[in-house]
Enzyme design. Structure first.
Site, mmCIF file in Angstrom:
data_model
loop_
_atom_site.group_PDB
_atom_site.id
_atom_site.type_symbol
_atom_site.label_atom_id
_atom_site.label_comp_id
_atom_site.label_asym_id
_atom_site.label_seq_id
_atom_site.Cartn_x
_atom_site.Cartn_y
_atom_site.Cartn_z
ATOM 1 N N LYS A 40 0.699 -1.043 0.127
ATOM 2 C CA LYS A 40 -0.051 0.091 -0.002
ATOM 3 C C LYS A 40 0.736 1.378 0.062
ATOM 4 O O LYS A 40 0.576 2.695 -0.367
ATOM 5 C CB LYS A 40 -0.838 -0.101 1.157
ATOM 6 C CG LYS A 40 -2.019 -1.022 1.215
ATOM 7 C CD LYS A 40 -2.512 -1.207 2.827
ATOM 8 C CE LYS A 40 -3.481 -2.351 2.886
ATOM 9 N NZ LYS A 40 -3.791 -2.501 4.279
ATOM 10 N N GLU A 96 8.418 2.797 -5.841
ATOM 11 C CA GLU A 96 8.269 2.510 -4.511
ATOM 12 C C GLU A 96 8.075 3.543 -3.532
ATOM 13 O O GLU A 96 8.549 4.661 -3.933
ATOM 14 C CB GLU A 96 9.398 1.447 -4.284
ATOM 15 C CG GLU A 96 9.182 -0.048 -4.272
ATOM 16 C CD GLU A 96 8.504 -0.355 -2.942
ATOM 17 O OE1 GLU A 96 7.764 0.387 -2.424
ATOM 18 O OE2 GLU A 96 8.652 -1.452 -2.610
ATOM 19 N N ASP A 100 14.543 -0.346 1.574
ATOM 20 C CA ASP A 100 15.296 -0.696 3.214
ATOM 21 C C ASP A 100 16.297 -1.697 2.723
ATOM 22 O O ASP A 100 17.215 -1.251 2.463
ATOM 23 C CB ASP A 100 14.361 -1.043 4.162
ATOM 24 C CG ASP A 100 14.665 -1.194 5.553
ATOM 25 O OD1 ASP A 100 16.068 -1.464 5.763
ATOM 26 O OD2 ASP A 100 13.871 -0.996 6.517
ATOM 27 N N LYS A 128 17.126 4.149 1.880
ATOM 28 C CA LYS A 128 17.753 4.119 3.492
ATOM 29 C C LYS A 128 19.132 3.828 2.992
ATOM 30 O O LYS A 128 19.646 2.757 2.385
ATOM 31 C CB LYS A 128 17.189 3.102 4.343
ATOM 32 C CG LYS A 128 15.849 3.320 4.844
ATOM 33 C CD LYS A 128 15.663 2.739 6.079
ATOM 34 C CE LYS A 128 14.097 2.871 6.775
ATOM 35 N NZ LYS A 128 13.656 2.131 7.586
ATOM 36 N N PHE A 149 13.613 4.119 11.431
ATOM 37 C CA PHE A 149 12.256 3.905 10.854
ATOM 38 C C PHE A 149 11.513 5.121 10.895
ATOM 39 O O PHE A 149 11.392 5.921 11.587
ATOM 40 C CB PHE A 149 11.527 2.746 11.910
ATOM 41 C CG PHE A 149 10.242 2.261 11.255
ATOM 42 C CD1 PHE A 149 10.338 1.133 10.556
ATOM 43 C CD2 PHE A 149 9.097 2.812 11.928
ATOM 44 C CE1 PHE A 149 9.363 0.597 10.021
ATOM 45 C CE2 PHE A 149 7.756 2.436 11.166
ATOM 46 C CZ PHE A 149 8.024 1.222 10.310
ATOM 47 N N VAL A 150 11.053 5.093 9.543
ATOM 48 C CA VAL A 150 9.991 6.420 9.341
ATOM 49 C C VAL A 150 8.475 6.147 8.839
ATOM 50 O O VAL A 150 8.281 4.936 8.475
ATOM 51 C CB VAL A 150 10.748 7.295 8.043
ATOM 52 C CG1 VAL A 150 12.260 8.119 8.260
ATOM 53 C CG2 VAL A 150 10.919 6.217 6.833
ATOM 54 N N ASP A 156 3.780 3.144 6.752
ATOM 55 C CA ASP A 156 2.939 3.050 7.914
ATOM 56 C C ASP A 156 3.992 2.390 9.112
ATOM 57 O O ASP A 156 4.829 1.929 8.935
ATOM 58 C CB ASP A 156 1.904 1.931 7.573
ATOM 59 C CG ASP A 156 2.505 0.427 7.549
ATOM 60 O OD1 ASP A 156 3.358 0.399 6.603
ATOM 61 O OD2 ASP A 156 2.190 -0.397 7.876
#
Ligand code: IMP
Ligand code: MG
Length: 172
Positions: A40, A96, A100, A128, A149-150, A156
């Protein structure tokens, strides 16, 4: 955990996506281009990026699951929704939200490669730095960010926060 510092502002995202759209427009002029967003997370990048592409493009979506409900890569990728149509002979650009470990994209790239598109490239809003466990050639990169972590702008934390108009880091 709570929403911390804003890493990429709404304005910075808008400016960068306009630039990326311009590049894509120049690079794919006269070609049959299909943009494939990975649901998503990439829904927002897709919606904003296509508005800056001045070509008669086509769009499609795939849904994959790699994280489950955690904040770490499992390496396990499952296709939840496949493309609606064949991509043989078409120029495909995967859209995208974030790369990561790169495992999700590597899986996806291989999966699409065997369908024999005319070309297969990747555009990502965020990359990243230094975390990729597999070498990935990314044609369009919005921003390189630290390995935190964003959340926000499609990204999400256990399903929430996707609607924030900016990208922020999560804090304890
Ligand atoms: P990868 O397989 O490790 O490259 O992870 C790719 C997917 O994991 C992305 O498409 C996101 O859905 C999710 N992801 C990776 N990093 C983050 C993050 O910092 N916040 C939210 N989701 C992330
Ligand atoms: Mg996700």
């Amino acid at each position: 955990m709570k929403v911390g510092r804003v890493l990429v502002t709404e304005e910075q995202i808008a400016t960068r996506l306009a630039e990326m759209g311009q590049s894509i427009t120049e690079d794919y002029e006269g070609k049959d281009l299909l943009l494939v967003a990975v649901l998503k997370g990439a829904f927002m990048v897709m919606a904003d990026l296509v508005r800056h592409i001045r070509l008669p493009i086509d769009i499609d979506f795939m849904a994959v699951s790699s994280y489950g409900e955690a904040t770490h890569t499992s390496g396990v990728v499952r296709i939840l929704k496949d493309l609606d149509r064949e991509i043989a002979g078409r120029h495909v650009l995967i859209v995208e939200d974030i790369i990561d470990s790169g495992l999700t994209l590597e899986y996806l790239r291989r999966n699409l490669e065997v369908r024999e598109p005319a070309s297969l490239e990747i555009a990502t809003l965020l990359l990243k730095s230094g975390l990729q466990r597999v070498p990935i050639a990314v044609k369009y990169i919005g921003f390189e960010i630290p390995p935190d972590f964003v959340i926000g702008y499609g990204l999400d934390l256990v399903g929430k926060m996707r609607n924030l108009p900016y990208v922020a880091v999560m804090e304890e």
